[in-house]
Design a protein around this motif. Structure first.
Motif, short mmCIF file in Angstrom:
data_model
loop_
_atom_site.label_atom_id
_atom_site.label_comp_id
_atom_site.label_asym_id
_atom_site.label_seq_id
_atom_site.Cartn_x
_atom_site.Cartn_y
_atom_site.Cartn_z
N HIS A 1 -2.92 3.87 -2.91
CA HIS A 1 -3.10 2.81 -3.88
C HIS A 1 -2.65 1.47 -3.31
N ASP A 2 -3.36 0.41 -3.66
CA ASP A 2 -2.81 -0.93 -3.55
C ASP A 2 -1.88 -1.13 -4.73
N ALA A 3 -0.81 -1.88 -4.53
CA ALA A 3 0.18 -2.08 -5.58
C ALA A 3 0.78 -3.46 -5.47
N VAL A 4 1.39 -3.92 -6.57
CA VAL A 4 2.13 -5.17 -6.56
C VAL A 4 3.51 -4.91 -7.16
N ASP B 1 -4.51 0.93 -10.54
CA ASP B 1 -5.09 1.50 -11.77
C ASP B 1 -4.23 1.21 -13.00
N GLY B 2 -3.17 0.41 -12.82
CA GLY B 2 -2.35 -0.03 -13.94
C GLY B 2 -1.08 0.77 -14.14
N ARG B 3 -0.96 1.94 -13.54
CA ARG B 3 0.25 2.74 -13.73
C ARG B 3 1.45 2.08 -13.06
N ARG C 1 0.87 -1.17 0.00
CA ARG C 1 0.00 0.00 0.00
C ARG C 1 0.90 1.22 0.00
N VAL C 2 0.65 2.14 -0.94
CA VAL C 2 1.52 3.30 -1.09
C VAL C 2 0.69 4.55 -1.35
N VAL D 1 7.35 6.77 -4.18
CA VAL D 1 6.12 6.62 -3.40
C VAL D 1 6.42 6.79 -1.92
N VAL D 2 5.37 7.02 -1.16
CA VAL D 2 5.42 6.93 0.30
C VAL D 2 4.84 5.57 0.68
N TRP D 3 5.62 4.79 1.40
CA TRP D 3 5.19 3.44 1.76
C TRP D 3 4.31 3.50 3.00
#
Length: 251
Positions: free
Chosen positions: A13-16, A26-28, A5-6, A35-37
């Motif tokens: 955003h959730d991220a992988v 959102d795909g970006r 999560r960032v 990012v800020v973690w």
């Protein structure tokens, strides 16, 4: 899969993780340093194990517990990867504690040990700082010691359960300013993950997003303002955190 999560682009955003970068929900695609973690989960209840490694109990001159020694932690304590943790100006015995964090994935009630892993979503890293100057007595041992704002860095990744072959055989390490200070292995826990899930779910319901911090091995030493602390667990990653003084927070 490694999940995070960032905060970036003015939103959370959730991220992988994809090829060393982050793919947002959102795909970006963004670089990790942009990012800020945030803590990789939005926790419900956070359970913390005290003295769950016999060697750690011995170094603190405590007897190893005969049943899990569990206390609760508030959401105010959590801070993400690359975050700052406040060291009170009057504290002289602030210790890092590298811990495997288990994230619950579904409702769990009266779970048996043989089924416990079915209720795990994944694993992350926590550095559960203890300020032992404030240790009072048996009846109030951990509130001021373990529930201070910013006192528990967690992350950076939530690693899916099935990506960790054996969570009970992972090496743990802590580095302070680049120097290895602590090392151990999750196989040395007194109460393993299935036992903890069985114990907790025997008298209360566990919910998705609950987090169990499973304790730390021996090797804790004092940290000071300005120290950079890295908590590392095999297969999960490296969690970096910096100690800052009261003066930085101004309150």
């Amino acid at each position: 899969m490694k999940r995070a999560r960032v905060a970036v682009f003015g939103a959370i955003h959730d991220a992988v993780e994809v090829n060393g970068k982050l793919q947002l929900n959102d795909g970006r695609i963004v670089e990790q340093e942009h990012v800020v973690w945030l803590p990789p989960v939005e926790p419900q209840t956070v359970f913390t194990l005290g003295l769950n490694y016999a060697d750690h109990a011995k170094e603190l001159t405590f007897q190893a517990p005969e049943e899990p020694l569990v206390f609760l932690k508030g959401p105010n304590t959590l801070v993400g990867h690359l975050g700052q943790t406040k060291k009170p100006s009057d504290a002289t015995h602030m210790h890092y504690e590298c811990e495997l964090a288990v994230v619950i994935g579904k409702y769990a009630k009266k779970v048996k040990k043989e089924n416990a892993y079915d209720y795990v979503a994944g694993y992350t890293i926590a550095n559960d700082y203890a300020i032992r100057d404030y240790l009072e007595n048996y009846y109030r041992p951990n509130l001021r010691v373990k529930n201070r704002d910013t006192g528990t860095p967690i992350g950076p990744w939530l690693v899916d359960r099935d990506d960790i072959k054996d969570p009970m055989n992972l090496s743990l390490r802590t580095y302070v300013n680049g120097e290895l200070k602590q090392q151990g292995n999750t196989k040395d826990m007194i109460f393993d993950i299935p036992s903890l899930i069985e114990y907790l779910s025997s008298f209360m319901t566990l919910y998705p997003g609950d987090v169990i911090l499973t304790g730390t091995p021996e090797g804790v030493t004092k940290v000071n303002a300005g120290d950079e602390v890295i908590s590392e667990i095999e297969g999960i990653g490296r969690l970096l955190n910096t100690i800052v003084s009261d003066d930085c927070f101004q309150r």
